[in-house]
Design a protein around this motif. Structure first.
Motif, short mmCIF file in Angstrom:
data_model
loop_
_atom_site.label_atom_id
_atom_site.label_comp_id
_atom_site.label_asym_id
_atom_site.label_seq_id
_atom_site.Cartn_x
_atom_site.Cartn_y
_atom_site.Cartn_z
N VAL A 47 43.68 36.18 53.29
CA VAL A 47 42.98 35.15 52.51
C VAL A 47 43.86 33.91 52.46
O VAL A 47 44.87 33.88 51.75
N ASP A 48 43.48 32.92 53.23
CA ASP A 48 44.26 31.69 53.35
C ASP A 48 43.76 30.62 52.40
O ASP A 48 42.55 30.50 52.17
N ASP A 91 42.01 37.88 42.58
CA ASP A 91 43.04 38.86 42.22
C ASP A 91 42.47 39.92 41.27
O ASP A 91 42.79 41.11 41.38
N GLU A 92 41.62 39.47 40.34
CA GLU A 92 41.01 40.42 39.41
C GLU A 92 40.10 41.40 40.14
O GLU A 92 40.15 42.62 39.92
N LEU A 93 39.26 40.86 41.04
CA LEU A 93 38.27 41.70 41.72
C LEU A 93 38.91 42.65 42.71
O LEU A 93 38.35 43.72 42.99
N GLU A 99 47.85 41.61 47.55
CA GLU A 99 49.05 41.08 46.89
C GLU A 99 49.18 39.60 47.23
O GLU A 99 48.46 39.06 48.06
N GLY A 100 50.14 38.95 46.56
CA GLY A 100 50.40 37.53 46.81
C GLY A 100 50.18 36.65 45.61
O GLY A 100 50.56 35.47 45.63
N ARG A 121 46.97 35.28 50.19
CA ARG A 121 46.78 36.65 49.74
C ARG A 121 46.71 37.55 50.98
O ARG A 121 46.13 37.19 51.98
N TYR A 122 47.31 38.71 50.87
CA TYR A 122 47.36 39.63 52.01
C TYR A 122 47.12 41.05 51.50
O TYR A 122 47.45 41.39 50.36
#
Length: 425
Positions: A47-48, A91-93, A99-100, A121-122
């Motif tokens: 996720v960029d 991040d919640e979902l 992580e990240g 995010r990765y």
């Protein structure tokens, strides 16, 4: 038969799912309709937010770079705070799956092509492979997985990172067809299928034994992203226990197991928020009254069914996802015929060199600050239509490495604005 909702979201990718979840949390009766399988299963699962801008040097802190983007960029439309908020929602979902979120700094993740990609995010399954961890690495490929050439990827990585990288190709344990799907291999690891019933040897132990022969001084081992479908954590734990070093997945192209895992998690979130989801049928037409969309026609094969909603969010994708169409006559948006800015001369759509900054990569709809698509005069096409994700113009998601971030941020704002407008009428 007419369908009645508060908010109708068209498109089931990251932008559409985010918009639907946010609208539902805002109290709206929400429905999501999608024609085809979403593109997550074709994406790497990374996720960029923003990896590059204006040079070949990767961006270290993407949030600091957003204010320097052109005014027409979707990030400038929604603002940095919305980008941050959308990532907090993500991040919640995806808790436990990604992580990240602990830092604003981009992580550097190796790819199956042997490159390093800046990402925000990765997947947790890829965490041990980050280039920031200066640990000698063994990449393991399989004969049946032709999309990942481990020795070649290792050679490329070794030339660009401050640690040693080696690659080896082995036979996947068990009897599998030469064209076995990665999902079949993942299921074999998930179930730890028995290969030797007499000695009770499972697929995971057999794989670890094969890799151990090549481990040498490697401090971690990377595999193509197929280490389990439903329980990749358990597969990694077993391999790590057998090998004595951290194990990670290298994000892959389609079909992408990390992308499918993310898709499953979003489907769970949509269900938890009470979003009604329908797939397999395209949106093909609409009706309007005094600048408001009154219904959207969904093609169900033998008939078109009108779906009525107070607010509509369009998240059908860009040129790749067919949310934007192109032919010799020009570029168009096929559902609502919204205006898509474009040069009149087709030769101005592109530059001669393949790796130039191509104009067509930025084609998409312009919007106002509320993400309502604008017509050729700069006025909203419809007062109750908003757009999110790759259907928007003004940015090059592939060159910038910004596709997921734009989808999340614009999906959040579009869903929120749609639900809030219900209370102001």
């Amino acid at each position: 038969m007419a369908i009645e909702d508060d908010v109708l979201v068209i498109g089931g990718g990251l932008a559409g799912a985010t918009a639907a979840i946010v609208a539902a949390r805002g109290g709206a009766r929400t429905r999501l309709v999608t024609h085809k399988e979403n593109t997550l299963r074709n994406a790497s699962g990374l996720v960029d937010v923003l990896g590059y801008h204006g040079s070949d040097e990767p961006i270290v802190e993407p949030f600091e770079a957003i204010p320097d983007l052109p005014d027409e960029h979707p990030y400038r439309t929604v603002g940095v705070d919305a980008v941050r908020e959308s990532l907090a929602l993500f991040d919640e979902l995806t808790e436990g799956l990604y992580e990240g979120g602990h830092t604003d700094v981009n992580a550097l993740s190796p790819t199956y092509g042997g490159r390093i990609k800046p990402t925000s995010r990765y997947p947790t399954s890829a965490a041990a492979g980050l280039a920031s961890r200066a640990e000698d690495t063994l990449l393991v490929g399989f004969e049946v997985v032709t999309g990942f050439d481990a020795p070649l990827a290792a050679e490329r990585l070794d030339a660009s990172v401050p640690f040693d990288v080696r690659g080896v190709t082995v036979r996947f344990p068990g009897e599998f067809r030469a064209d076995a799907r990665v999902t079949r291999l993942a299921k074999a690891l998930d179930a730890d299928e028995l290969l030797d019933r007499e000695n009770r040897t499972g697929t995971r132990e057999a794989l670890a034994d094969l890799v151990a022969e090549h481990l040498g001084d490697a401090e971690r081992v990377g595999f193509p992203a197929l280490l389990g479908d439903h329980d990749p954590g358990a597969v990694r734990e077993t391999l790590e226990a057998e090998l004595g070093v951290p194990v990670f997945e290298v994000p892959m192209g389609p079909p992408s197991l990390p992308g499918m895992r993310l898709e499953d998690r979003l489907e769970e979130a949509l269900d938890a928020e009470g979003v009604r989801v329908e797939s397999g049928n395209p949106a093909v037409d609409y009706t309007e009254d005094e600048g408001r969309i009154t219904s959207v026609s969904i093609d169900r094969g033998r008939r078109e069914t009108p779906y009525h909603a107070d607010q509509v969010v369009l998240a059908t994708g860009g040129l790749v996802g067919k949310g934007i169409d192109s032919d010799r006559e020009g570029i168009s948006e096929p559902v609502f015929d919204c205006h898509v800015p474009q040069p009149e001369e087709r030769y101005e759509w592109f530059h001669d060199h393949v790796f130039d900054d191509q104009p067509f990569a930025r084609f998409g709809m312009d919007t106002d600050d509320s993400l309502r698509p604008l017509d050729s005069e700069g006025e909203p096409e419809f007062s109750n239509l908003r757009a999110a994700g790759a259907v928007l113009g003004g940015y090059d998601l592939a060159r910038e490495k910004s596709g997921s971030g734009v989808s999340l941020a614009t999906g959040l704002v579009a869903g929120r604005n749609a639900s809030e407008d219900l209370t102001t009428q």
